[in-house]
Design a protein around this motif. Structure first.
Motif, PDB file in Angstrom:
ATOM      1  N   GLY A  50       0.711  -1.187  -0.103  1.00 31.70           N
ATOM      2  CA  GLY A  50      -0.060   0.078   0.086  1.00 31.70           C
ATOM      3  C   GLY A  50       1.032   1.470   0.050  1.00 31.70           C
ATOM      4  O   GLY A  50       2.004   1.145   0.086  1.00 31.70           O
ATOM      5  N   GLU A  61      -6.672  -2.394  -1.297  1.00 30.87           N
ATOM      6  CA  GLU A  61      -6.944  -3.669  -0.465  1.00 30.87           C
ATOM      7  C   GLU A  61      -8.077  -4.306  -1.071  1.00 30.87           C
ATOM      8  O   GLU A  61      -8.200  -5.711  -1.037  1.00 30.87           O
ATOM      9  CB  GLU A  61      -7.395  -3.089   1.081  1.00 30.87           C
ATOM     10  N   SER A 116      -6.977  -6.259  -4.052  1.00 30.85           N
ATOM     11  CA  SER A 116      -6.224  -7.531  -3.601  1.00 30.85           C
ATOM     12  C   SER A 116      -7.192  -8.471  -3.065  1.00 30.85           C
ATOM     13  O   SER A 116      -6.879  -9.739  -3.538  1.00 30.85           O
ATOM     14  CB  SER A 116      -5.159  -7.161  -2.239  1.00 30.85           C
ATOM     15  N   TYR A 138      -2.114  -8.110   0.623  1.00 30.69           N
ATOM     16  CA  TYR A 138      -2.079  -6.648   0.541  1.00 30.69           C
ATOM     17  C   TYR A 138      -1.248  -6.370   1.899  1.00 30.69           C
ATOM     18  O   TYR A 138      -1.718  -7.122   3.013  1.00 30.69           O
ATOM     19  CB  TYR A 138      -3.430  -5.974   0.849  1.00 30.69           C
TER      20      TYR A 138
END
Length: 191
Positions: free
Chosen positions: A141, A157, A160, A167
Motif C-alpha cells: 500500500g 485492499e 487485492s 495486501y
C-alpha cells in the motif's frame, strides 16, 4: 526363493536411488521479483534478500522492473508488450517467481497523477499479474500524509481481495520515514 530376494533387493535399491536423485535435483531456492517505481527499490528489498540469502534459499532477486518514475499505465504496457530483459520476458519472470512484490504509485501520485486513473490501472495491473501467478503476490500500500492515502489504500485492499493476492498496509508509516532502516525492517516483516 533366492531369486525373489535378489529381485526385491534390486527394486529396493532402485527406489532408494530414485528418491536420492529426486531430492538431489530438487531446487528449493526461491525467485523474487519486485515491480514498480523507485519506491519498490527501497531497503525492505535488501532485508528480504538478506533474509533468504542467509538461510541459503535465494536463487534470484529481480529488480529489473523496479523503474524510477514509472506509472501504472506504463508498467501495464511493459507487461502487455512482454518485453525482454536479460534473456527472459517480464511474463516469464513473473510466472517463474515464487514471490512477487508490487509497489507502485508513490512517484505517480506525487507528480500530479489522477487518483481514479491510478486505481483503475492498479486493478488492470493486478489482474494481469494474478493471471500469471496468484500465490505469494504482495501489493504494498501507499504511505504518506496525504489525506487521500487512506481511501487509495482501501481501494488497493479491495483490489487485492478481488484477485486473491496479499495486501501489505504501510499507511501507518509516514512518507518521510520510508527510507528509515527500522521502518524498512517493519515493511519486510509484513511480507
Amino acid at each position: 526363493m533366492k531369486k525373489k530376494y535378489i529381485l526385491f533387493i534390486i527394486i529396493l535399491i532402485g527406489m532408494i536411488l530414485s528418491i536420492l536423485i529426486y531430492l538431489g535435483l530438487q531446487n528449493d531456492k526461491i525467485n523474487i521479483i519486485s515491480l514498480g517505481d523507485s519506491y519498490s527499490k527501497m531497503g525492505y528489498n535488501m532485508y528480504l534478500k538478506k533474509h533468504f540469502s542467509s538461510i541459503n534459499k535465494l536463487e534470484n532477486y529481480n529488480l529489473e522492473y523496479a523503474i524510477d518514475n514509472i506509472k501504472t499505465e506504463e508498467l501495464i504496457q511493459v507487461i502487455n508488450k512482454n518485453e525482454f530483459n536479460n534473456k527472459t520476458t517480464i511474463k516469464q519472470a513473473i510466472s517463474s517467481s515464487d514471490i512477487i512484490i508490487l509497489f507502485i504509485g508513490m512517484d505517480e501520485l506525487e507528480n500530479g497523477g489522477n487518483i481514479n486513473l491510478y486505481i483503475y490501472n492498479m486493478d488492470k495491473l493486478v489482474r494481469s499479474i494474478a493471471q500469471l501467478k496468484k500465490d505469494k503476490v504482495y501489493i504494498i500500500g501507499l504511505s504518506g500524509n496525504n489525506p487521500k492515502i487512506k481511501d487509495i489504500n482501501n481501494w488497493l485492499e479491495k483490489i487485492s481481495y478481488k484477485y486473491k493476492v496479499n495486501y501489505v498496509d504501510i499507511s501507518d508509516i509516514g512518507k518521510e520515514n520510508i527510507n528509515n532502516e527500522e521502518v524498512q525492517r517493519k515493511i519486510f516483516q509484513k511480507i
